[in-house]
Design a protein around this motif. Structure first.
Motif, mmCIF file in Angstrom:
data_model
loop_
_atom_site.group_PDB
_atom_site.id
_atom_site.type_symbol
_atom_site.label_atom_id
_atom_site.label_comp_id
_atom_site.label_asym_id
_atom_site.label_seq_id
_atom_site.Cartn_x
_atom_site.Cartn_y
_atom_site.Cartn_z
ATOM 1 N N SER A 215 0.993 -1.200 -0.148
ATOM 2 C CA SER A 215 -0.075 -0.115 0.066
ATOM 3 C C SER A 215 0.898 1.202 -0.128
ATOM 4 N N ILE A 216 2.068 1.182 0.316
ATOM 5 C CA ILE A 216 2.915 2.270 0.544
ATOM 6 C C ILE A 216 3.866 2.831 -0.676
ATOM 7 N N PRO A 217 3.675 3.674 -1.474
ATOM 8 C CA PRO A 217 4.280 3.636 -2.798
ATOM 9 C C PRO A 217 5.998 3.853 -2.586
ATOM 10 N N TYR A 218 6.024 4.494 -1.456
ATOM 11 C CA TYR A 218 7.661 4.860 -1.135
ATOM 12 C C TYR A 218 8.395 3.642 -1.050
#
Lengths: 140, 172
Positions: free
Chosen positions: B26-29
């Motif tokens: 879920s976390i783009p980074y």
């Protein structure tokens, strides 16, 4: 000083990770550097709010502190981070550019001490502050 | 008194892996830096999959100090969040399928984070594990160690404080 400023600019352009994060050197000279990083969806750390990841702010802070050391009049060459502490005061507003200003406030033959502050468009309320120690290298 | 039969291994693994993948994906980074997680039971090991874009000093070359800091912080936040949610994942209170759709509990927020750079990061994969020194209701302290070739020769370590999500924090 002009040579060193140019050198610092070149150096930051030559850093693959700084380029990857879209960092722009805004100001540099006499132990102070200002670097900005535009908002980018790939840097999001909280998908629900769209807030930039703390790690991306760390990378910006680290680069800016290093640049401040390199452009200090008493710094003979390159530098590497010894330690860096970052305090996250508030989340950066999604969509806004983050700008960091770092100052090398003291330098010895071996160690440079740096402070930095990161802001978004609301410059009255810092997003984060940093303080760190950096090595002082003879060359690049 | 009879004990209920333990769940089949596939069910247990599928549930845990699906929940972990939902948190991480879920976390783009995390995807941008290409950090992946290995799980053994509840223990997580983060892996920074080396790429040229991680370079900070092209002359050495070495991994950017900011990448190292980000890698440690990601390891700390994900490990802390994982430990925090573990009971609810195991009990079924959190459904991995719903999590994968983006219905995720709030993450812990970083208050401060300090990184010690012990050696320069070589242009190859790096690994990190977090130890949760204290997990309070509001605050948590986490220590992270990162290595490359030798587990006993850390190239960086970090420690930070985190604000835990409160029951009143509704997902936005």
């Amino acid at each position: 000083m002009a040579d060193k400023t140019n050198l610092a600019r070149q150096f930051i352009k030559a850093i693959p990770h700084a380029k990857e994060l879209g960092m722009i050197l805004e100001e540099i000279g006499d132990g102070t550097a200002v670097i900005s990083m535009p908002y980018d969806a790939k840097l999001i750390g909280d998908p629900q709010s769209g807030v930039i990841a703390g790690g991306a702010v760390s990378a910006l802070m680290d680069t800016c502190c290093g640049a401040a050391v390199m452009c200090h009049p008493d710094a003979p060459g390159g530098t590497a981070t010894i330690d860096l502490r970052i305090d996250y005061m508030r989340v950066a507003t999604p969509g806004q550019t983050i700008t960091t200003r770092a100052t090398c406030h003291h330098i010895t033959r071996s160690v440079a001490f740096v402070r930095a502050v990161a802001m978004d468009e609301d410059t009255d309320r810092p997003v984060a502050t940093a303080s760190g120690a950096f090595t002082v290298e003879a060359g690049f | 008194m009879s004990r209920s039969r333990p769940e089949p291994i596939q069910v247990v693994k599928q549930r845990r892996d699906a929940a972990l993948n939902a948190l991480v994906d879920s976390i783009p980074y995390i995807r941008f830096l290409d950090v992946t997680f290995d799980r053994r039971g509840d223990e997580l090991t983060a892996q920074l999959n080396f790429a040229d874009k991680h370079i900070g000093n092209p002359l050495l070359p070495a991994i950017h100090g900011g990448v190292t800091a980000a890698f440690l912080e990601i390891t700390a936040v994900v490990s802390l969040n994982w430990a925090h949610l573990w009971e609810r994942i195991e009990s079924g209170a959190l459904d991995p399928e719903e999590m994968a759709k983006g219905n995720l509990p709030r993450q812990p927020k970083t208050i401060d984070f300090t990184v010690d750079y012990l050696r320069s990061g070589l242009p190859r994969d790096a690994y990190a594990r977090a130890t949760i020194s204290r997990a309070g209701r509001r605050y948590a302290s986490v220590h992270v160690e990162a290595w490359q070739d030798h587990k006993s020769k850390l190239f960086a370590q970090g420690s930070g404080h985190f604000l835990m999500p409160q029951a009143a924090d509704k997902p936005s």
